[in-house]
Design an enzyme around this catalytic site. Structure first.
Site, PDB file in Angstrom:
ATOM      1  N   SER A  83       0.979  -1.225   0.065  1.00 60.89           N
ATOM      2  CA  SER A  83      -0.003   0.159   0.123  1.00 60.89           C
ATOM      3  C   SER A  83       0.914   1.367  -0.185  1.00 60.89           C
ATOM      4  CB  SER A  83      -0.945  -0.012   1.195  1.00 60.89           C
ATOM      5  OG  SER A  83      -1.997   0.936   1.187  1.00 60.89           O
ATOM      6  N   ASP A 241      -9.160  -3.576  -5.150  1.00 58.98           N
ATOM      7  CA  ASP A 241      -9.198  -4.401  -3.861  1.00 58.98           C
ATOM      8  C   ASP A 241      -9.817  -3.858  -2.570  1.00 58.98           C
ATOM      9  OD1 ASP A 241      -7.564  -2.387  -3.192  1.00 58.98           O
ATOM     10  OD2 ASP A 241      -5.690  -3.735  -2.928  1.00 58.98           O
ATOM     11  N   HIS A 263      -7.408  -5.692  -0.072  1.00 62.83           N
ATOM     12  CA  HIS A 263      -6.270  -4.836   0.156  1.00 62.83           C
ATOM     13  C   HIS A 263      -5.773  -5.540   1.334  1.00 62.83           C
ATOM     14  CE1 HIS A 263      -4.013  -1.359  -0.437  1.00 62.83           C
ATOM     15  NE2 HIS A 263      -3.943  -0.958   0.799  1.00 62.83           N
TER      16      HIS A 263
END
Ligand code: CA
Length: 296
Positions: A83, A241, A263
């Site tokens: 991320s 996601d 995610h």
């Protein structure tokens, strides 16, 4: 005994927004660090400011990289960021390519997050709603830092508006102008394999009804959050996601962008609760073997 993950350089794992090393007993990279170490890799999970800009986080990462190089005697590191950890790793590699052998983006918002765009539109920082959201994030961050048991360094600065801006499409576009290494030239394409001697890779997942919403994700609140967040997507509707779009994640060599992983699943969260048939740990083990084969 074989050592499929014994890469030449240490693997340094960089977490995303609200990231941590270990919350009470549970590591961020749940089961991943252990699997890589079993395969013979030297692995260091690092902490950077959970809520701050990618540049501030990147400077912290550079200091940590220098420490790791001193401690291990290695000449370089392989950075793997999840991320916002991807943007953090990209910053560090752009600034000190001599210290970095590779950057791997795992569900990285390399062209911004449509969830962050939605929040910027509906919860601007100067509005009452925006202040409530920032207070909530601050509270979550404070609670998580109380529960953090894996980090022993100095107190890390918090800047919630800067952290948010670092994830919007507009904010990442500015970041990309300064640090374009490894980005694709065309939307949905792949980036250069290597820039300034640093190899670039990425992988990501998408929500896939019938897979991601089954199995152990039935018991994972973060999966329900991802399905809710996915409704904020416009450009990559149906191809995200929950927090990052499929094409937005592209960087360098794209290993895959449609793994059935939300995610959080992609780093085996929460505590191994993932969808039906999902194998997030295998992707990390295979990638370490890929880095080893590349001689890094
Ligand atoms: Ca999950």
């Amino acid at each position: 005994m074989s050592h499929p993950c014994a890469t030449r350089y240490p693997l340094v794992l960089v977490p995303g927004m609200l990231g941590f090393i270990r919350l009470v007993l549970f590591p961020y990279w749940y089961g991943i660090v252990d699997a890589l170490r079993r395969g013979g890799a030297v692995v260091v999970a690092v902490q950077v400011s959970p809520l701050n800009s990618s540049e501030v986080r990147g400077e912290q990462l550079l200091l940590r990289i220098e420490e790791i190089l001193r401690e291990t005697g290695a000449e370089k590191v392989n950075l793997i960021g999840h991320s916002q950890g991807s943007l953090t790793a990209r910053y560090a590699a752009a600034r000190r390519p001599d210290l970095v052998a590779s950057v791997t983006s795992v569900a990285g918002p390399n062209h911004g997050s449509e969830l962050a765009d939605y929040l910027a539109r509906h919860y601007p920082h100067d509005s009452a709603k925006g202040r409530v959201l920032a207070a909530l994030l601050w509270l979550v961050g404070a609670l998580m830092s109380l529960l953090e048991t894996g980090y022993r360094g100095p107190k890390l600065p918090v800047d919630i508006p800067a952290g948010h801006q670092s994830l919007t499409s507009e904010g990442v576009a500015l970041f990309n102008q300064r640090y374009p290494q490894g980005l694709p030239d065309t939307w949905g394409g792949q980036g250069a394999e290597e820039v300034d001697g640093v190899r670039y890779y990425s992988w990501s997942g998408t929500l896939q009804p019938g897979k991601t919403d089954r199995g152990r994700n039935l018991f994972d609140g973060t999966h329900r959050s991802c399905r809710l967040f996915a409704r904020t997507f416009v450009r990559e509707v149906g191809h995200c996601d929950g927090m990052v779009g499929r094409y937005s994640s592209h960087l360098g060599t794209v290993i895959g962008d449609e793994f059935p992983l939300d995610h959080f699943d992609i780093v085996n969260q929460s505590i191994g609760l993932v969808g039906k048939g999902a194998e997030p740990i295998r992707l990390f083990v295979e990638h370490a073997a890929r880095l080893k084969a590349a001689g890094i």
